[in-house]
Design a protein around this motif. Structure first.
Motif: not given
Length: 243
Positions: A234-243, A75-76
Motif C-alpha cells: 500500500l505504501q509503495a502504491r499510494w504512500g511514500d515508499m518507492a515501488p 510521515e506518509s
C-alpha cells in the motif's frame, strides 16, 4: 555514534531546561550510559523535533536542555488504520512495531470469532500500555515524530461501524488482487484476521460495510506477516515508499 532519539510526554519548546521522565532517564543513563554534555534528539509527538543536550545525569532523572525546533517530517501522506485480531505470544508486539515503522496512522486490536486470546479488562489495559510503549520505541528508532494511535481492544462489529476511510480492504486469500484506483486514496482501513482467518460470516459483514476483499498472492500468510506485506504494498502504491 548515532544520536539517540527520545520521546517525552512533556510539551517541548526551544531553550528549555527540564528533567525527563523516569523511563527515558533510565534508558539514557543505564542502558546507553550517556554522560553530561552528550547530544540527543527529543520529540513530543506533535510534529518536528528538538536537538538537545544532557545537562545532568542524576540517580533518578536525566536533565536536558533543548535547542531549536527542527521541522522534520517523515510521515506518509497515506493515512492507514489497521484493524487486526489479537494473537498469542509476541506476534501482536511484532505487528505494532512493524506497522509503526511502515507508517500506519492508527492500530485497532480486535476480537473476532477465531481470536484465541482472552483478555480481562485490567489485562487489556496493561496490554494497551505495552503496545503504546512498543510504538513509541519504534518511532524513536525509525525517525517518526508522531506516534500512531493505539486504540483500546474492541469487537470487529464496532470497528466496522466506525470505519470511514476512502478505501476499505479486508485480507482474504480467496479474493482479488489490489484494485487500481483512478484517484489515489488518502485514507485506508485495512482489516486482518487471526491465525485461522476471518470466518465467512465476518468476511460478509466486512463486505456489507463496503470493505473490498483483497488477497496478497497465492500463498497464505501468517497473521504477523500479512500486515507487513500489505502495508509495504500500500505504501509503495499510494504512500511514500518507492515501488
Amino acid at each position: 555514534m548515532r544520536i539517540p532519539r527520545i520521546f517525552t510526554g512533556q510539551v517541548l519548546q526551544a531553550e528549555s531546561h527540564f528533567d525527563l521522565e523516569p523511563a527515558p532517564s533510565q534508558h539514557l543513563a543505564r542502558a546507553l550510559r550517556m554522560q553530561e554534555g552528550a547530544p540527543i534528539i527529543l520529540f513530543d509527538g506533535r510534529g518536528g523535533q528538538y536537538a538537545a543536550t544532557i545537562s545532568n545525569v542524576g540517580k533518578k532523572h536525566v536533565s536536558v536542555l533543548t535547542g531549536t525546533h527542527q521541522d522534520a517530517d517523515v510521515e506518509s501522506p497515506l493515512a492507514i488504520h489497521v484493524g487486526i485480531s489479537i494473537s498469542r505470544g509476541e506476534r501482536m508486539d511484532w505487528v505494532v512495531q512493524k506497522a509503526t515503522e511502515l507508517g500506519v496512522d492508527q492500530i485497532s486490536p480486535l476480537i473476532t470469532e477465531r481470536t484465541e486470546v482472552k483478555l480481562k479488562p485490567d489485562r487489556a489495559e496493561k496490554k494497551l500500555h505495552h503496545w503504546q510503549q512498543i510504538a513509541t520505541s519504534a518511532c524513536e528508532q525509525c525517525g517518526r515524530n508522531r506516534l500512531p494511535v493505539i486504540h483500546p481492544l474492541t469487537s470487529l462489529s464496532n470497528w466496522l461501524d466506525d470505519s470511514h476511510a476512502e478505501l476499505k480492504l479486508v485480507l482474504h486469500h480467496r479474493a482479488e488482487n489490489l484494485p487500481t484506483e483512478a484517484n489515489p486514496p488518502q485514507s485506508i482501513d485495512l482489516l486482518i484476521g487471526p491465525e485461522g482467518g476471518l470466518s465467512a460470516d465476518e468476511i460478509q459483514l466486512a463486505e456489507r460495510a463496503s470493505f473490498r476483499s483483497l488477497r496478497l498472492g497465492n500463498r497464505v500468510l501468517r497473521t504477523e506477516t500479512a500486515p507487513v506485506a500489505a502495508l509495504s504494498i500500500l505504501q509503495a502504491r499510494w504512500g511514500d515508499m518507492a515501488p
